[in-house]
Design a protein around this motif. Structure first.
Motif, short mmCIF file in Angstrom:
data_model
loop_
_atom_site.label_atom_id
_atom_site.label_comp_id
_atom_site.label_asym_id
_atom_site.label_seq_id
_atom_site.Cartn_x
_atom_site.Cartn_y
_atom_site.Cartn_z
N VAL A 1 0.85 -1.19 0.00
CA VAL A 1 0.00 0.00 0.00
C VAL A 1 0.89 1.24 0.00
O VAL A 1 1.88 1.31 0.74
CB VAL A 1 -0.93 0.01 1.23
N LEU A 2 0.54 2.22 -0.83
CA LEU A 2 1.29 3.47 -0.91
C LEU A 2 0.40 4.61 -0.44
O LEU A 2 -0.73 4.76 -0.91
CB LEU A 2 1.73 3.71 -2.36
N THR A 3 0.90 5.41 0.51
CA THR A 3 0.17 6.59 0.98
C THR A 3 1.07 7.81 0.88
O THR A 3 2.30 7.70 0.83
CB THR A 3 -0.30 6.44 2.44
N ASN A 4 0.44 9.00 0.85
CA ASN A 4 1.21 10.23 0.75
C ASN A 4 0.79 11.22 1.84
O ASN A 4 -0.04 10.91 2.70
CB ASN A 4 1.09 10.84 -0.64
N SER A 5 1.34 12.41 1.77
CA SER A 5 1.09 13.43 2.79
C SER A 5 0.13 14.50 2.30
O SER A 5 0.23 15.67 2.67
CB SER A 5 2.42 14.05 3.26
N ARG A 6 -0.80 14.09 1.49
CA ARG A 6 -1.85 14.99 1.00
C ARG A 6 -2.56 15.65 2.17
O ARG A 6 -2.88 15.03 3.17
CB ARG A 6 -2.84 14.16 0.18
N GLY A 7 -2.79 16.95 2.04
CA GLY A 7 -3.49 17.70 3.07
C GLY A 7 -2.59 18.62 3.87
O GLY A 7 -3.07 19.59 4.46
N VAL A 8 -1.29 18.36 3.88
CA VAL A 8 -0.36 19.19 4.66
C VAL A 8 -0.01 20.47 3.92
O VAL A 8 0.16 21.53 4.52
CB VAL A 8 0.91 18.39 5.02
N PHE A 9 0.09 20.37 2.59
CA PHE A 9 0.68 21.47 1.82
C PHE A 9 -0.34 22.37 1.11
O PHE A 9 0.05 23.35 0.48
CB PHE A 9 1.63 20.89 0.76
N ASP A 10 -1.62 22.04 1.20
CA ASP A 10 -2.62 22.71 0.37
C ASP A 10 -2.64 24.23 0.57
O ASP A 10 -2.42 25.00 -0.38
CB ASP A 10 -4.02 22.17 0.66
N THR A 11 -2.92 24.67 1.78
CA THR A 11 -3.03 26.10 2.04
C THR A 11 -1.69 26.82 1.89
O THR A 11 -1.64 27.90 1.29
CB THR A 11 -3.63 26.36 3.43
N PRO A 12 -0.58 26.27 2.41
CA PRO A 12 0.70 26.97 2.21
C PRO A 12 1.04 27.20 0.74
O PRO A 12 1.51 28.28 0.37
CB PRO A 12 1.72 26.04 2.88
N ILE A 13 0.81 26.21 -0.11
CA ILE A 13 1.12 26.39 -1.52
C ILE A 13 0.17 27.39 -2.16
O ILE A 13 0.58 28.22 -2.99
CB ILE A 13 1.11 25.04 -2.27
N ALA A 14 -1.10 27.34 -1.78
CA ALA A 14 -2.06 28.33 -2.29
C ALA A 14 -1.63 29.74 -1.92
O ALA A 14 -1.72 30.68 -2.73
CB ALA A 14 -3.45 28.03 -1.76
N GLU A 15 -1.17 29.93 -0.68
CA GLU A 15 -0.68 31.24 -0.26
C GLU A 15 0.53 31.66 -1.07
O GLU A 15 0.66 32.82 -1.47
CB GLU A 15 -0.32 31.20 1.23
N TYR A 16 1.42 30.71 -1.32
CA TYR A 16 2.64 31.01 -2.06
C TYR A 16 2.31 31.46 -3.48
O TYR A 16 2.85 32.45 -3.98
CB TYR A 16 3.53 29.77 -2.08
N VAL A 17 1.41 30.72 -4.14
CA VAL A 17 1.03 31.08 -5.50
C VAL A 17 0.38 32.45 -5.54
O VAL A 17 0.70 33.30 -6.40
CB VAL A 17 0.08 30.01 -6.09
N THR A 18 -0.52 32.71 -4.60
CA THR A 18 -1.20 34.00 -4.56
C THR A 18 -0.19 35.12 -4.32
O THR A 18 -0.27 36.19 -4.94
CB THR A 18 -2.28 34.00 -3.47
N GLY A 19 0.77 34.87 -3.45
CA GLY A 19 1.81 35.86 -3.21
C GLY A 19 2.63 36.14 -4.45
O GLY A 19 2.98 37.29 -4.75
N LEU A 20 2.94 35.09 -5.21
CA LEU A 20 3.69 35.27 -6.45
C LEU A 20 2.91 36.10 -7.47
O LEU A 20 3.46 36.98 -8.13
CB LEU A 20 4.03 33.91 -7.06
N VAL A 21 1.62 35.80 -7.60
CA VAL A 21 0.79 36.56 -8.55
C VAL A 21 0.81 38.04 -8.20
O VAL A 21 1.03 38.90 -9.05
CB VAL A 21 -0.66 36.01 -8.56
#
Length: 322
Positions: free
Chosen positions: A94-114
């Protein structure tokens, strides 16, 4: 935080943690093995759970034949492309990932870049460093069109945050859904994309999706932001498009080769922002990754379904994040 190594169901699974110079600070116990790329193969026999803390490593592919007891691999990243090799995909692991940890931080980063690019923050800092009073006009963000490719949690969080600052957002995913365009509609959206944000997982379908052809569909004022995977972009094609004015600029957090080589033309191209794969790395992010793993370990020991199980035929998690 301490890994509870005593299993409720009568056995203590061996947990191997693959790390680089940075290793988890709070995960330990008698059945926990800390290894690096060089020692992974020797540690895999008897390992039941593998935590890939060094998610930039490609060592698991070569070491995998030594795994004789492996049942679960967890990666401390949202992307799983470095683990989707045939032997693992064809196995029962079974393979699992860390989905859910990075969502808001990356959204903030992208918005800041724009906002930073639209308001020419780079030009302001350059003028300040030179002691120049350089008045100029900047661009409006509200009302501009952003196309966000990737309809997972990161893409959706990014789309929501860009919409909150007044942008018109078109979200593109693998298939159509509520508020989501299917990927085959992307060429029709690109001619009106003033901002193109790549937040998709790396799969056979998405590899090289931004190339000379798709770049040529963008308007000359467009800017490209990549927070997904470097290989989503044909890097030489993007460099050519930036040089000849096919696109106005780019903000890149991920690259085909990391660290980005010192001789890459991307370092010095006007209108380009280069960051070192850090868009999701906020203060305390490692603690959040450890907490997520321990929560899933509790599920594993209780015989409950794991969270964030990757569909190995697709290369990403389907359904809810937790």
């Amino acid at each position: 935080m301490h890994v509870p190594v005593s299993a409720d169901q009568g056995h203590d699974p061996v947990i191997t943690i693959l790390h680089s110079a940075d290793r988890p600070k709070h995960l330990d116990g008698p059945n926990v093995r800390f290894v690096t790329d060089e020692t992974l193969t020797a540690a895999l026999p008897g390992t039941e759970i593998l935590l890939v803390w060094d998610f930039m490593s490609t060592a698991v592919r070569d070491a995998f034949p030594a795994a004789d007891s492996l049942r679960w691999v967890h990666t401390a990243s949202a992307g799983v492309d470095r683990l989707t090799f045939p032997a693992l995909l064809d196995s029962d692991v079974v393979l699992t990932n860390s989905r859910g940890v990075f969502d808001t931080p990356i959204a903030e980063y992208v918005t800041g870049l724009v906002i930073a690019m639209a308001k020419d923050l780079a030009g302001t800092l350059d003028a300040q460093a030179k002691g120049e009073w350089r008045h100029r006009e900047s661009e409006r963000v509200g009302g501009r069109t952003a196309v966000v490719v990737g309809s997972g949690p990161i893409g959706r969080a990014t789309a929501a945050m860009l919409a909150a600052v007044g942008m018109r957002v078109e979200l593109v995913g693998r298939r159509a859904g509520e508020g989501v365009h299917p990927i085959d509609e992307l060429p029709g959206l690109l001619p009106r994309a003033e901002w193109l944000v790549l937040a998709a997982p790396l799969t056979d379908t998405t590899r090289g999706m931004l190339n000379a052809t798709t770049l040529g569909l963008l308007p000359p004022r467009a800017r490209v932001i990549n927070v997904g995977r470097g290989a989503l972009v044909v890097q030489d094609d993007l460099v050519a498009a930036l040089r000849d004015g096919t696109v106005a600029g780019a903000a890149l957090d991920v690259f085909e080769k990391e660290p980005l080589p010192a001789d890459s033309p991307l370092w010095g191209l006007p209108g380009v922002i280069v960051s070192p794969h850090m868009s999701g790395d906020i203060l305390g992010w490692r603690d959040e990754l450890e907490t997520l793993f321990v929560d899933n370990l509790t599920r594993y020991r209780a015989g409950e379904p794991l969270a964030n199980v990757v569909d190995k035929t697709l290369g990403f998690v389907t359904g809810s994040a937790r």
